[in-house]
Design a protein around this motif. Structure first.
Motif, PDB file in Angstrom:
ATOM      1  N   GLN A 150       0.821  -1.218   0.000  1.00 25.75           N
ATOM      2  CA  GLN A 150       0.000   0.000   0.000  1.00 25.75           C
ATOM      3  C   GLN A 150       0.849   1.259   0.000  1.00 25.75           C
ATOM      4  OE1 GLN A 150      -2.518  -0.594   3.398  1.00 25.75           O
ATOM      5  NE2 GLN A 150      -4.156  -1.511   2.177  1.00 25.75           N
ATOM      6  N   GLN A 151       2.033   1.189   0.584  1.00 21.11           N
ATOM      7  CA  GLN A 151       2.920   2.357   0.603  1.00 21.11           C
ATOM      8  C   GLN A 151       3.398   2.732  -0.799  1.00 21.11           C
ATOM      9  OE1 GLN A 151       6.017   1.240   3.317  1.00 21.11           O
ATOM     10  NE2 GLN A 151       4.721   1.516   5.118  1.00 21.11           N
ATOM     11  N   HIS A 152       3.294   1.797  -1.728  1.00 20.37           N
ATOM     12  CA  HIS A 152       3.778   2.047  -3.091  1.00 20.37           C
ATOM     13  C   HIS A 152       2.675   2.430  -4.060  1.00 20.37           C
ATOM     14  CE1 HIS A 152       7.890   0.719  -2.433  1.00 20.37           C
ATOM     15  NE2 HIS A 152       7.399  -0.270  -1.715  1.00 20.37           N
ATOM     16  N   ASN A 153       1.430   2.244  -3.698  1.00 21.29           N
ATOM     17  CA  ASN A 153       0.381   2.496  -4.682  1.00 21.29           C
ATOM     18  C   ASN A 153      -0.448   3.724  -4.324  1.00 21.29           C
ATOM     19  OD1 ASN A 153      -1.460   1.722  -2.731  1.00 21.29           O
ATOM     20  ND2 ASN A 153      -2.012  -0.189  -3.704  1.00 21.29           N
ATOM     21  N   GLY A 154      -1.495   3.929  -5.087  1.00 19.51           N
ATOM     22  CA  GLY A 154      -2.389   5.053  -4.849  1.00 19.51           C
ATOM     23  C   GLY A 154      -2.130   6.236  -5.753  1.00 19.51           C
ATOM     24  N   LYS A 155      -1.243   6.081  -6.698  1.00 19.47           N
ATOM     25  CA  LYS A 155      -0.957   7.171  -7.629  1.00 19.47           C
ATOM     26  C   LYS A 155      -1.702   6.942  -8.938  1.00 19.47           C
ATOM     27  CE  LYS A 155       3.630   7.004  -5.733  1.00 19.47           C
ATOM     28  NZ  LYS A 155       4.504   5.870  -5.751  1.00 19.47           N
ATOM     29  N   LYS A 156      -1.934   8.011  -9.660  1.00 17.85           N
ATOM     30  CA  LYS A 156      -2.566   7.883 -10.971  1.00 17.85           C
ATOM     31  C   LYS A 156      -1.675   7.037 -11.870  1.00 17.85           C
ATOM     32  CE  LYS A 156      -4.304  10.559 -14.792  1.00 17.85           C
ATOM     33  NZ  LYS A 156      -4.432  11.845 -15.425  1.00 17.85           N
ATOM     34  N   GLY A 157      -2.284   6.104 -12.602  1.00 17.69           N
ATOM     35  CA  GLY A 157      -1.542   5.309 -13.557  1.00 17.69           C
ATOM     36  C   GLY A 157      -0.920   4.058 -12.997  1.00 17.69           C
ATOM     37  N   ASP A 158      -1.286   3.656 -11.767  1.00 19.59           N
ATOM     38  CA  ASP A 158      -0.719   2.439 -11.192  1.00 19.59           C
ATOM     39  C   ASP A 158      -1.180   1.205 -11.948  1.00 19.59           C
ATOM     40  OD1 ASP A 158       0.570   3.901  -9.276  1.00 19.59           O
ATOM     41  OD2 ASP A 158      -0.734   3.316  -7.636  1.00 19.59           O
ATOM     42  N   LEU A 159      -0.299   0.200 -12.041  1.00 19.76           N
ATOM     43  CA  LEU A 159      -0.588  -1.055 -12.714  1.00 19.76           C
ATOM     44  C   LEU A 159      -0.116  -2.225 -11.877  1.00 19.76           C
ATOM     45  CD1 LEU A 159       0.836  -0.376 -16.303  1.00 19.76           C
ATOM     46  CD2 LEU A 159      -1.559  -0.534 -15.698  1.00 19.76           C
ATOM     47  N   ILE A 160      -0.749  -3.373 -12.083  1.00 17.20           N
ATOM     48  CA  ILE A 160      -0.245  -4.629 -11.537  1.00 17.20           C
ATOM     49  C   ILE A 160      -0.197  -5.624 -12.672  1.00 17.20           C
ATOM     50  CG2 ILE A 160      -0.654  -6.559  -9.968  1.00 17.20           C
ATOM     51  CD1 ILE A 160      -1.968  -4.660  -8.046  1.00 17.20           C
ATOM     52  N   PHE A 161       0.973  -6.225 -12.877  1.00 15.83           N
ATOM     53  CA  PHE A 161       1.125  -7.309 -13.833  1.00 15.83           C
ATOM     54  C   PHE A 161       1.172  -8.605 -13.048  1.00 15.83           C
ATOM     55  CE2 PHE A 161       3.372  -4.061 -16.605  1.00 15.83           C
ATOM     56  CZ  PHE A 161       2.373  -4.013 -17.565  1.00 15.83           C
ATOM     57  N   ASP A 162       0.314  -9.538 -13.407  1.00 12.45           N
ATOM     58  CA  ASP A 162       0.225 -10.815 -12.710  1.00 12.45           C
ATOM     59  C   ASP A 162       0.978 -11.879 -13.488  1.00 12.45           C
ATOM     60  OD1 ASP A 162      -0.427 -12.944 -11.121  1.00 12.45           O
ATOM     61  OD2 ASP A 162      -2.552 -12.954 -11.639  1.00 12.45           O
ATOM     62  N   CYS A 163       2.068 -12.357 -12.911  1.00 18.31           N
ATOM     63  CA  CYS A 163       2.903 -13.365 -13.568  1.00 18.31           C
ATOM     64  C   CYS A 163       2.764 -14.729 -12.914  1.00 18.31           C
ATOM     65  CB  CYS A 163       4.364 -12.925 -13.546  1.00 18.31           C
ATOM     66  SG  CYS A 163       4.651 -11.446 -14.501  1.00 18.31           S
ATOM     67  N   VAL A 164       1.695 -14.922 -12.164  1.00 15.64           N
ATOM     68  CA  VAL A 164       1.477 -16.213 -11.487  1.00 15.64           C
ATOM     69  C   VAL A 164       0.807 -17.154 -12.453  1.00 15.64           C
ATOM     70  CG1 VAL A 164       0.321 -17.380  -9.596  1.00 15.64           C
ATOM     71  CG2 VAL A 164       1.370 -15.143  -9.238  1.00 15.64           C
TER      72      VAL A 164
END
Length: 164
Positions: A150-164
């Motif tokens: 959570q300390q790293h997110n919350g900014k405009k344009g955030d993404l998560i790539f799922d490699c599982v």
């Protein structure tokens, strides 16, 4: 290959070959060229009939043992970054951060000036490739991993790539 399997079936998206013959509309100069035949399985056979438009040239400096994997991981990672990242991209998180595709994603993001956050779960002692490409690496085995993320997110344009 689940949904697209028809038998008899020759597996293998990974492969490198030499163009041995050409059909109509294919330049004669293609003969003898080393290529990565993408777009379909069947690369684990002696001869494969493939449309020329699906043959990606492979530089001589890249050995077959590395080039044959270019279709699955690096090209997929490159396409993910090209399609989903822009100048507006904020923080990027990558699950399965110890996987090969996650390593490629991190490298392509790093080239764009983005250092992703890696999320690791599973195998104790596993780590990311090239730690310099990552702003942080979070292990889900730690009790406060969600708070760290959570300390790293919350900014405009955030993404998560799922490699599982």
């Amino acid at each position: 290959y689940g949904s697209r399997t028809q038998f008899p079936f020759i597996p293998g998206f990974e492969g490198v070959g030499i163009i041995e013959s050409v059909g109509p509309g294919v330049p004669v100069e293609a003969l003898g060229k080393r290529v990565l035949p993408i777009g379909s399985a069947g690369n684990w056979q002696e001869v494969k009939l493939t449309a020329y438009s699906w043959c990606i040239p492979v530089p001589d400096a890249i050995p077959d043992t590395k080039a044959c994997f270019a279709y699955i991981n690096p090209l997929t990672a490159w396409l993910m970054v090209e399609q989903h990242c822009s100048d507006q991209t904020g923080q990027v998180a990558i699950t399965g951060a110890t996987t090969t595709i996650a390593s490629h994603l991190a490298e392509f993001l790093y080239i764009r000036g983005i250092q992703p956050v890696g999320i690791i779960r599973g195998t104790p002692g596993s780590t990311v490739a090239n730690r310099d490409h990552w702003s942080d690496v979070i292990k889900t085995s730690h009790a406060n991993w969600a708070k760290q993320l959570q300390q790293h997110n919350g900014k405009k344009g955030d993404l998560i790539f799922d490699c599982v």
